[in-house]
Motif scaffolding. Structure first.
Motif, PDB file in Angstrom:
ATOM      1  N   PRO A  14      -9.994  -8.075  79.382  1.00  0.00           N
ATOM      2  CA  PRO A  14     -10.001  -8.476  77.880  1.00  0.00           C
ATOM      3  C   PRO A  14      -9.453  -7.726  77.165  1.00  0.00           C
ATOM      4  CG  PRO A  14     -12.190  -8.428  79.321  1.00  0.00           C
ATOM      5  CD  PRO A  14     -11.411  -7.573  80.159  1.00  0.00           C
ATOM      6  N   SER A  15      -9.272  -6.458  77.215  1.00  0.00           N
ATOM      7  CA  SER A  15      -8.786  -5.474  76.233  1.00  0.00           C
ATOM      8  C   SER A  15      -7.059  -6.013  75.785  1.00  0.00           C
ATOM      9  CB  SER A  15      -8.848  -4.190  76.359  1.00  0.00           C
ATOM     10  OG  SER A  15      -7.981  -3.918  77.451  1.00  0.00           O
ATOM     11  N   GLY A  16      -6.594  -6.823  76.740  1.00  0.00           N
ATOM     12  CA  GLY A  16      -5.225  -7.393  76.849  1.00  0.00           C
ATOM     13  C   GLY A  16      -4.338  -6.365  77.305  1.00  0.00           C
ATOM     14  N   LEU A  17      -4.723  -5.054  77.549  1.00  0.00           N
ATOM     15  CA  LEU A  17      -3.757  -4.362  78.223  1.00  0.00           C
ATOM     16  C   LEU A  17      -3.598  -4.424  80.060  1.00  0.00           C
ATOM     17  CD1 LEU A  17      -5.239  -0.562  76.984  1.00  0.00           C
ATOM     18  CD2 LEU A  17      -3.144  -1.862  76.379  1.00  0.00           C
ATOM     19  N   SER A  18      -2.438  -4.254  80.256  1.00  0.00           N
ATOM     20  CA  SER A  18      -2.202  -4.492  81.652  1.00  0.00           C
ATOM     21  C   SER A  18      -2.540  -3.454  82.586  1.00  0.00           C
ATOM     22  CB  SER A  18      -0.757  -4.709  81.851  1.00  0.00           C
ATOM     23  OG  SER A  18      -0.015  -3.605  81.812  1.00  0.00           O
ATOM     24  N   GLU A  19      -2.638  -3.892  84.081  1.00  0.00           N
ATOM     25  CA  GLU A  19      -3.300  -2.791  84.887  1.00  0.00           C
ATOM     26  C   GLU A  19      -2.243  -1.691  84.788  1.00  0.00           C
ATOM     27  OE1 GLU A  19      -3.350  -2.437  89.665  1.00  0.00           O
ATOM     28  OE2 GLU A  19      -3.871  -4.279  88.845  1.00  0.00           O
ATOM     29  N   TYR A  54       7.500   7.840  79.990  1.00  0.00           N
ATOM     30  CA  TYR A  54       7.486   8.300  78.694  1.00  0.00           C
ATOM     31  C   TYR A  54       7.691   7.114  77.651  1.00  0.00           C
ATOM     32  CZ  TYR A  54       5.828  12.792  80.228  1.00  0.00           C
ATOM     33  OH  TYR A  54       5.246  13.771  80.915  1.00  0.00           O
ATOM     34  N   GLN A  55       8.602   6.442  77.950  1.00  0.00           N
ATOM     35  CA  GLN A  55       9.119   5.315  77.354  1.00  0.00           C
ATOM     36  C   GLN A  55       7.720   4.265  76.973  1.00  0.00           C
ATOM     37  OE1 GLN A  55      12.353   3.709  79.276  1.00  0.00           O
ATOM     38  NE2 GLN A  55      13.842   5.001  78.249  1.00  0.00           N
ATOM     39  N   LEU A  56       7.113   3.878  78.062  1.00  0.00           N
ATOM     40  CA  LEU A  56       5.812   3.127  78.020  1.00  0.00           C
ATOM     41  C   LEU A  56       4.790   3.693  77.294  1.00  0.00           C
ATOM     42  CD1 LEU A  56       6.098   1.974  81.744  1.00  0.00           C
ATOM     43  CD2 LEU A  56       6.622   0.471  79.751  1.00  0.00           C
ATOM     44  N   LEU A  57       4.533   5.012  77.431  1.00  0.00           N
ATOM     45  CA  LEU A  57       3.565   5.878  77.106  1.00  0.00           C
ATOM     46  C   LEU A  57       3.592   5.756  75.367  1.00  0.00           C
ATOM     47  CD1 LEU A  57       0.938   7.520  77.113  1.00  0.00           C
ATOM     48  CD2 LEU A  57       2.502   9.264  77.231  1.00  0.00           C
ATOM     49  N   ASN A  58       5.108   5.850  74.909  1.00  0.00           N
ATOM     50  CA  ASN A  58       5.422   5.969  73.512  1.00  0.00           C
ATOM     51  C   ASN A  58       4.939   4.685  72.770  1.00  0.00           C
ATOM     52  OD1 ASN A  58       6.076   7.601  71.277  1.00  0.00           O
ATOM     53  ND2 ASN A  58       7.915   6.378  71.197  1.00  0.00           N
ATOM     54  N   VAL A  59       4.962   3.446  73.427  1.00  0.00           N
ATOM     55  CA  VAL A  59       4.988   2.194  72.815  1.00  0.00           C
ATOM     56  C   VAL A  59       3.346   1.809  72.969  1.00  0.00           C
ATOM     57  CG1 VAL A  59       5.191  -0.178  73.437  1.00  0.00           C
ATOM     58  CG2 VAL A  59       7.202   1.325  73.870  1.00  0.00           C
ATOM     59  N   LEU A  60       2.875   2.389  73.980  1.00  0.00           N
ATOM     60  CA  LEU A  60       1.317   2.309  74.229  1.00  0.00           C
ATOM     61  C   LEU A  60       0.785   3.235  73.027  1.00  0.00           C
ATOM     62  CD1 LEU A  60       0.562   2.515  77.975  1.00  0.00           C
ATOM     63  CD2 LEU A  60       0.007   0.637  76.225  1.00  0.00           C
ATOM     64  N   LEU A  61       1.116   4.319  72.329  1.00  0.00           N
ATOM     65  CA  LEU A  61       0.530   4.852  71.248  1.00  0.00           C
ATOM     66  C   LEU A  61       0.455   4.156  70.023  1.00  0.00           C
ATOM     67  CD1 LEU A  61       1.951   8.592  71.929  1.00  0.00           C
ATOM     68  CD2 LEU A  61      -0.299   7.519  72.810  1.00  0.00           C
ATOM     69  N   ASP A  62       1.503   3.036  69.880  1.00  0.00           N
ATOM     70  CA  ASP A  62       1.310   2.554  68.775  1.00  0.00           C
ATOM     71  C   ASP A  62       0.575   1.197  68.955  1.00  0.00           C
ATOM     72  OD1 ASP A  62       2.970   4.186  67.305  1.00  0.00           O
ATOM     73  OD2 ASP A  62       4.675   3.427  68.038  1.00  0.00           O
ATOM     74  N   ASP A  63       0.156   0.930  70.128  1.00  0.00           N
ATOM     75  CA  ASP A  63      -0.360  -0.599  70.447  1.00  0.00           C
ATOM     76  C   ASP A  63      -2.100  -0.200  70.182  1.00  0.00           C
ATOM     77  OD1 ASP A  63      -1.717  -2.906  71.613  1.00  0.00           O
ATOM     78  OD2 ASP A  63      -0.234  -2.626  73.273  1.00  0.00           O
ATOM     79  N   PRO A  64      -2.867  -0.995  69.035  1.00  0.00           N
ATOM     80  CA  PRO A  64      -4.130  -0.837  68.823  1.00  0.00           C
ATOM     81  C   PRO A  64      -4.903  -1.284  70.063  1.00  0.00           C
ATOM     82  CG  PRO A  64      -2.966  -2.665  67.705  1.00  0.00           C
ATOM     83  CD  PRO A  64      -1.909  -2.217  68.428  1.00  0.00           C
ATOM     84  N   ARG A  65      -4.476  -2.028  71.214  1.00  0.00           N
ATOM     85  CA  ARG A  65      -5.261  -2.358  72.367  1.00  0.00           C
ATOM     86  C   ARG A  65      -5.484  -1.238  73.071  1.00  0.00           C
ATOM     87  NH1 ARG A  65      -1.612  -6.865  74.623  1.00  0.00           N
ATOM     88  NH2 ARG A  65      -0.149  -5.307  74.239  1.00  0.00           N
TER      89      ARG A  65
END
Length: 88
Positions: A14-19, A54-65
């Motif tokens: 429900p948070s919208g984050l993928s596995e 680290y590319q994915l992690l950096n994008v996640l840091l800016d994702d409100p979800r």
């Protein structure tokens, strides 16, 4: 369970984050005895290179979800990132 490196990760919570997104945050949440152990875990658990991780992690840091899913980890990593940017 490795994830295809360039395939879009479909939301499965429900948070919208993928596995995969949740797995990236889970790896980052752990403490590691050294860089080698973490890089090995990234390759084995996620099936991606540390650079892609680290590319994915950096994008996640800016994702409100991601912030809603794991605020402690995301805020800690944002502080580290901001401190590094401030030193440049």
């Amino acid at each position: 369970m490795p994830y295809p490196p360039d395939e879009p990760a479909a939301p499965s919570e429900p948070s919208g984050l993928s596995e995969r997104d949740r797995a990236v945050l889970a790896v980052e949440r752990r403490s590691w005895p050294g860089a080698g152990a973490k890089e090995r875990a990234i390759r084995e658990q996620l099936g991606i290179s540390p650079t892609r991780y680290y590319q994915l992690l950096n994008v996640l840091l800016d994702d409100p979800r991601a912030l809603a899913h794991d605020p402690v980890t995301v805020n800690r990593l944002r502080r580290v990132r901001d401190a590094r940017r401030g030193r440049r």
